[in-house]
Every structure is written in structure tokens, then in C-alpha cells.
Design an enzyme around this catalytic site. Structure first.
Site: not given
Ligand code: 3H9
Length: 727
Positions: A60, A104, A107, A127
Site C-alpha cells: 500500500a 498489500g 495480499e 507492515e
């Protein structure tokens, strides 16, 4: 942002957001549109997701994090909505991975039905180091592939795994050679449908029988090793939810734990740290001298002078990065001791499986020990790590100047001395620079590089580049006594010695600092670095400034001075190495620090002799006094042009002194307390301790505090009353 193309029956969606394909709102929207376009096109049978440039995706977009709602929104397009579109798609989706596939990015890959990678790819969930958790269902999906224990280790540690390791864990379906896109398209063409178990939400977590036991063990470890941090605990709880709850409830739990972290002060501190480390490496002296335009000299060979603890650690940092080292000592006895030290550091690496015995042997082959300084004549760069004495260093640099080829860069590992004074002893001041390593030099990540008035941009570029090559986090500062690290740390530790003189005992102070998040209290740090070392530095400085320092000294030029540390030195207590310093140790060189009544007697007698009445001092006062003294000095470093931005000071404290990452660094901490309050308290302490000049508030701090608004840290330097350069 996401480029769409078709190769036969395969839609290829390329993630494109240089330099790391961070999943910004725009990229996620583009990805979503691309997948939908492929779904809507009847000619398309399967889909490949691939990264443009060096990476698949770094996760992200952290720069968008302040807008928490954007990252987590269930309306509009978020990572979660595009993830659902990918997973529920009836055409097989293949993630083709190279470079990093983090956060992300991983993910997205776990929403995909298949994952391929090149051999050199790295996959992980970092993260936790940003104070959050993989909040796009990573904590619920990874365990369904790798089982509870491995997922827990990966998510709680944040450490990435290599592609071969990921293949072994089952994260990857295949490692491919040759061109990734060609291989991925070929693979995608062989797929027709999406089997039930390729949608990870349908799959139970394997190997979860011992999850409770693993959970408890890990929790105990986190509480011990990452004391004070909340993200690892929430990461652990989220992964546990994947075992305890059905998928749909697990993701709700993940969301709740994610939001707790996302809105925490710790996450703000950790994310600030991520950006400040990067900002600190971007040095700027002028339009023609800065990190963008200045060229470095390649360092193919290096010399290290001095094979003591520092010199040996520095040599190891160079050697393990593949740089051949000529190690110089004045006699064979000291040289032999240095070689043994280097071998024992490397052997430690073998024991910890960081290298093999044969790699260690290869490293030793590029080490050339010698007692002849003349052997350094053709190396590219030399790091001097001899005794902290100006005259000694000047003599040495003068000699090197005569011996070495003209473009050899001459570095000093001084921790306090003015680089200009050392450079003056050579005919090449433009090639002289400070490289201040922190002990133990092969472990501590910080490298405080110090430029003098004559240091060239080329020399600066060379040491900044070298720092990265030897896996250090570099910060560039300007020369002055003590630079940024020791200038600010001096005020911090001096204030804590005053606190001991006024009422607390060293262990009480250390407990407060460790509760605040410092890895070690200041008195334990003193014992580790050596009470004799501190004493020698104080003596040197006293001589240089023309005064006589004794255990009876109370004031130096009207400034308060605390002689307790000198009395500890006089008692023959030199720290850990002698088994006693501020603490008693189990043995010389031992690690177990115990309170020693003899030290308490030295302190109490000192106070009695001076007629000082001891008092109770609150935790708040201790933290304010040490932190605000350091912060005020930090502002003065900015005013003096020694540091050019607060991020440099924070990075120095994070990586030189182990300041808790979740607090961002002392300057960031000040921003969280509020500069108005910091300023008011500094004025308060100045009233109470007028004989300590570090309580005279910095003008820059005063200007910001009195501006009447909450000035963001990125704008502080605009308030500098004396900008000394255009940095
Ligand atoms: C996440 O994914 C959350 C999700 O689970 C859930 C959401 C609901 N965003 O390090 P470098 C920039 S959290 C924005 O100097 P390298 C970086 O600032 C994310 N920017 O190069 C720098 O900018 P600049 C989890 C990012 O080659 C430039 O890229 N992911 C991001 O040494 C180059 O970076 C992470 O924590 C980002 N995600 O290393 C990964 N990543 O040039 C963090 C990088 O202006 N990133 N930038 O200074 C890294 O580990 C390293 O940057 C990487 C490259 C290995 C990618």
C-alpha cells in the site's frame, strides 16, 4: 497507472507506479478497472498481474496513510474491494512476481489464484515495522497457505522470505527462469477454471493443532524483546483469529485490530521513521553539490588503521560487503589481537547461520593484516580508528597524505573532533571526511558522516555510497565538536547525571528510561562504552580548553558540572570490561548488571561533601529533563547548520542510540508533545537551573512555539533564524 494489454487469450495487467509500484488509490483503481475489463471480454480466458520496473509491488502507498479512510474504505475502490474482484473472478488470475512483493502487494498475490516468481524475488509482510498489520486480509490468507506457525513468524517479524523459501512454504506455485512475462502468459494459457481451493477463503488453516502453545510462546517473546510495541501483539492476535474464527469473522477481527493500530501514535511514529530514514540520506549542500548530481569514487579497496574494537568492527563491515581490507596496527601483538577479534566476530556469524564456514574463509582471504602503514599507498579509501586524540590523528593524516595516491579518501572515525582540524594536517582537505561508526561497528546500523569546510562533494558522495554498500544507514552532518550524535547525547546524559546528583540512583534512572522505550538506560550504556573512555574525553576537552578537571570540580566557567562519573572512574570502576562501573557485573565482561551499594555510597558521599539535600524526582521530570535537553540541543544543531533537517537528528537517535522507533526520534517526540509545551518546560527548567546553559531555549524553538500554530515538522527549518547554508 495499471496498463492493460492482451496477449492471445491472456489479459496482462501491469502495475505501474515507479519506483516501487506502491498501491496508491490511483493504481488500485486502475488494477480494478483492468481486471473488470478482462472479465467482461469473452476472448480473455485468464489474467496475469505483473509489476513494471524493478518490483511487483512494495505494498500500500504509505504516503496515503494519513487518510486512513482511503486505505480501509469499503466503499469506492480499496485493496479489499479489488481483492474481492480478483478472488471471485471465474477466469484464473496469476500473479507474476519479481523484485519485492510486500504488504498489500503480497495480499494482491494471495487474492490471485496462482503465484509465480523469479528466483531473486522477495515476499513478505513488513507492515509491523510501520506499526500496523497486513490489513487487506493478509493475516487471514497467509496462514491458510503456510499454516499458523510460519504465518505468525512472517507477520510478527516482518522479515521477507526468498522465492525458494516461499516455494517450499507453498506461497509460490512455481519459480520460473527466463522472461517472467513470457513464462506467466504460457502458464496462464494452461489454466481453464478456478478450482475451489484456489480461493483461499475456502481453505482451512493447516497444521494449527499447536496454535495456542505457539501463540503463548510468541506473546511472551514479544513482551520481552519488543517491549512497549503494540503492532507485533495485534499482528499475533490477528493471525490467531485465522485459526479461531471462520474466515468471514476473522477478517472482521483483522479490521478491528488494524484500525486500532492505524489510529495509534505508535504507527505515526513508525511511519515517520520510515520516511525520515530516507529523507536523511538525501544530502544537499548547493545546486551543484548534492545527492542527485554529485558523483562518487568507486571504493574497490580500503584500509583500516587501528585494530581495536572499533577498527575490527569497521573492517568486518567492509569485508562482509566484499571490499578487500588492509588492516594496519603499530605492532604485531596488537595486529594479532585485531585478527583474532575479526575472526571471532565472523565465527559468531557462522554460529548464527548468517554465513557458512567456507564463506568466512573466503572473507578472511581478502583481509591483509600489516604493521607497515606504507602498504596503504594504493587503496581507494582509508578509515582511521585510532585513539581519540587530535595530535595523534593529525600526525597520522599528515603521514597518510604523503604515502597515499592523490585520490585516496581519508576518513576519520572520530566521534567528537573537528574534521577541519584533522584535514588541516594534509595537503588534500577536500578528501578528508568523518565516518563516525557506533559500537559495535559491525552491528550498529548508523553511520554519521561528517563533512568539513573543505570536504568535496565527490568525497561526500563516496562515503554516502559506501555507507549503503556496507549496509549502514547514513546521515550527513557538518563538523563541530561532537557532531549531532554526541552533541545531543551529551546534554541528555549530562542531565541524567544531574538527576543522580539531586536524588535518584543510577538504576532508578535506567528503569525510567527503559520504561520510556530506550533499549538500555544511560548508566548501563556508560558501563558498556567504558567509564574510562568518557573520563578521557572529558580530560582531553578540559586540557584543550585550558582548565584543570578534578573530582572537586563543581563549575566550569560558571557551568554546573557533576563529578560523580569521575569519582566512579577514580574508584577503578571502568565499566563492564572490569566487571564494575555504575553497576556490579557477574564477571569482567559480564552482562548481568546488579545494583552495587558501593556505587550508592560514592553518590551519597559526594552529595554529603557538597552539602546537597537529596529529593524525590518524578518520572515525568526525568523524561522531560533528559529529552528536552537533547531536543533543545537538536534545535541548536539545526540553527548552527550542523544538521539540515529534524529527520537527520531523529535517524541518528533511532539507529545510533536505539531510540524507540514507535516514538519516531526525539524531534518527532517533541512534535507529539507539542513545541509550545516543550518550550514552556525548557523555560521552567532554566529558571530552576540557571547555571546550566543547555536550558537557554533555542531561538528556532522559541519562534515556532510562539508562532501560535501547530507547525508540522516538515516546516520547522523555515523558522531557522540563522540558516547557514542552502542545504
Ligand atoms: C501495506 O501494504 C498495508 C496493507 O497491508 C493494508 C492496507 C489496507 N509506499 O526504500 P527506497 C518509496 S503497508 C510509498 O529508498 P530501496 C520510498 O519512500 C506497506 N512509497 O529504495 C522511496 O521514495 P523516495 C508495506 C514507498 O530500493 C522510494 O520508494 N510495505 C513505498 O532501498 C524508494 O524506496 C512496506 O513496508 C510504499 N509502500 O527499497 C515496504 N515503498 O525516493 C516498504 C517504497 O521519494 N518499502 N516507497 O525517498 C521498502 O521496503 C523499500 O522501499 C523497497 C525498496 C524494498 C520497496
Amino acid at each position: 497507472m495499471a496498463e492493460y494489454k492482451e496477449i492471445d487469450s491472456v489479459a496482462v495487467i501491469e502495475l505501474k507506479n515507479p519506483p516501487a509500484n506502491a498501491l496508491s488509490k490511483a493504481l488500485v483503481t486502475g488494477l480494478n478497472n483492468g481486471v473488470k475489463r478482462a472479465i467482461d471480454n469473452p476472448r480473455i480466458k485468464s489474467i496475469v498481474l505483473i509489476g513494471n520496473g524493478q518490483h511487483f509491488s512494495a505494498g500500500a502507498d504509505i504516503t496515503e496513510f494519513p487518510r486512513v479512510a482511503d486505505v480501509t474504505s469499503k466503499q469506492g475502490v480499496s485493496l479489499l474491494t479489488v481483492g474481492d474482484v480478483i478472488e471471485s473472478c471465474n477466469k484464473p488470475v496469476v500473479s507474476a512476481i519479481h523484485g519485492v512483493c510486500f504488504g498489500g502487494g503480497l495480499e494482491i498475490a494471495l487474492f490471485s489464484h496462482y503465484r509465480l516468481a523469479v528466483q531473486s524475488a522477495k515476499l513478505g509482510f513488513p507492515e509491523v515495522s510501520l506499526g500496523i498489520l497486513p490489513g487487506a486480509n493478509g493475516t487471514q490468507r497467509l496462514p491458510r497457505v503456510v499454516g499458523f506457525e510460519v504465518a505468525m513468524d512472517m507477520i510478527v517479524s516482518g522479515k521477507p522470505v526468498s522465492a525458494p523459501q516461499a516455494l517450499q512454504y507453498g506461497i509460490l506455485d512455481k519459480i520460473v527462469d527466463g522472461d517472467l512475462l513470457t513464462a506467466a502468459v504460457q502458464f496462464a494459457k494452461t489454466l481453464n477454471t478456478v478450482p475451489h481451493d484456489r480461493r483461499l477463503k475456502n481453505v482451512p488453516v493447516p497444521n494449527s493443532e499447536n496454535a495456542n502453545k505457539h501463540f503463548e510462546e510468541k506473546l511472551a517473546k514479544i513482551k520481552q524483546k519488543q517491549r512497549g510495541y503494540i503492532a507485533p501483539i495485534n499482528c499475533l492476535k490477528a493471525v490467531k483469529a485465522s485459526v479461531d474464527l471462520p474466515y468471514s469473522e476473522g477478517v472482521t477481527k483483522e479490521f478491528q485490530l488494524f484500525m486500532e493500530l492505524m489510529s495509534s501514535a505508535q504507527a505515526r511514529g513508525q511511519q515517520y521513521s520510515f520516511f525520515s530514514e530516507r529523507a536523511a540520506t538525501k544530502w544537499y549542500l548547493s545546486a551543484s553539490k548534492n545527492y542527485k548530481v554529485s558523483k562518487d569514487i568507486p571504493v574497490k579497496t580500503a584500509g583500516v588503521i587501528g585494530a581495536g574494537t572499533m577498527g575490527s568492527g569497521i573492517a568486518v563491515s567492509l569485508l562482509t560487503s566484499g571490499i578487500p581490507v588492509i588492516l594496519v596496527e603499530q605492532d604485531s601483538k596488537n595486529l594479532e589481537r585485531g585478527i583474532e577479534l575479526i575472526k571471532s566476530i565472523l565465527q559468531g556469524g557462522v554460529k548464527l547461520k548468517r554465513m557458512t564456514q567456507s564463506q568466512m574463509n573466503q572473507i578472511l582471504q581478502i583481509l591483509q593484516p600489516t604493521t607497515k602503514i606504507e602498504d596503504l599507498q594504493s587503496v581507494d579509501l582509508i578509515i582511521e580508528a585510532v585513539f581519540e586524540n587530535l595530535k595523534l590523528k593529525q600526525e597520522l593524516f599528515s603521514k597518510l597524505d604523503k604515502i597515499c595516491k592523490r585520490d585516496t579518501v581519508l576518513c576519520s572515525n572520530t566521534s567528537t573532533l573537528d574534521i577541519d582540524k584533522i584535514a588541516k594536517s594534509t595537503s588534500r582537505p577536500e578528501k578528508v571526511v568523518g565516518t563516525h561508526f557506533f559500537a559495535p561497528a559491525h552491528i550498529m546500523p548508523l553511520l554519521e558522516n561528517v563533512y568539513g569546510n573543505h570536504t568535496s562533494a565527490e568525497t561526500i558522495a563516496t562515503v554516502m555510497k559506501l555507507s549503503k554498500k556496507i549496509r549502514k544507514i547514513p546521515v550527513l552532518v557538518k563538523t563541530c565538536h561532537g557532531f549531532v550524535a554526541n552533541r545531543t547525547f551529551f546534554e541528555y546524559s549530562q542531565e541524567l547525571r544531574f538527576v543522580v546528583e539531586e536524588g535518584l540512583l543510577p538504576n532508578e534512572v535506567d528503569d525510567i528510561l527503559e520504561d520510556f522505550g530506550m533499549p538500555m538506560g544511560v548508566f548501563k550504556v556508560n558501563d558498556l562504552s567504558g567509564i574510562d573512555v568518557g573520563w578521557r574525553i572529558r580530560q582531553e576537552q578540559a586540557i584543550a580548553n585550558g582548565f584543570n578537571l578534578t573530582t572537586n570540580t563543581r563549575y566550569i566557567n560558571g557551568e554546573r558540572y557533576c563529578a560523580i562519573a569521575d569519582k566512579i572512574f577514580q574508584a577503578g570502576r571502568y565499566g563492564r570490561k572490569t566487571g564494575k562501573g555504575w553497576y556490579q557485573y557477574d564477571k569482567p565482561g559480564g552482562r548481568v548488571a546488579m545494583v552495587d551499594p558501593n556505587v550508592n555510597n560514592i553518590i551519597l558521599n559526594h552529595c554529603k561533601e557538597l552539602g546537597l539535600t537529596r529529593r524525590k524526582i518524578s518520572t515525568q521530570e526525568v523524561i522531560e529533563r533528559c529529552m528536552f535537553a537533547a531536543i533543545n540541543e537538536g534545535f541548536r544543531c539545526l540553527e548552527d547548520g550542523i544538521a539540515s533537517k529534524p529527520e537527520e537528528i531523529d535517524t541518528i537517535w533511532l539507529h545510533g542510540f536505539g531510540f524507540p522507533r514507535y516514538r519516531g526520534g526525539p524531534m518527532f517526540y517533541a512534535s507529539q508533545v507539542g513545541l509550545r509545551k516543550v518550550y514552556e518546560r525548557i523555560k521552567y527548567y532554566q529558571k530552576h537551573f540557571p547555571e546550566t546553559s543547555h536550558w537557554i531555549a533555542s531561538e528556532m524553538l522559541q519562534r515556532i512555539a510562539e508562532s501560535g500554530r501547530n507547525v508540522p515538522i516538515s516546516e520547522w527549518t523555515k523558522f531557522n533564524p540563522t540558516p547557514t547554508s542552502s542545504r
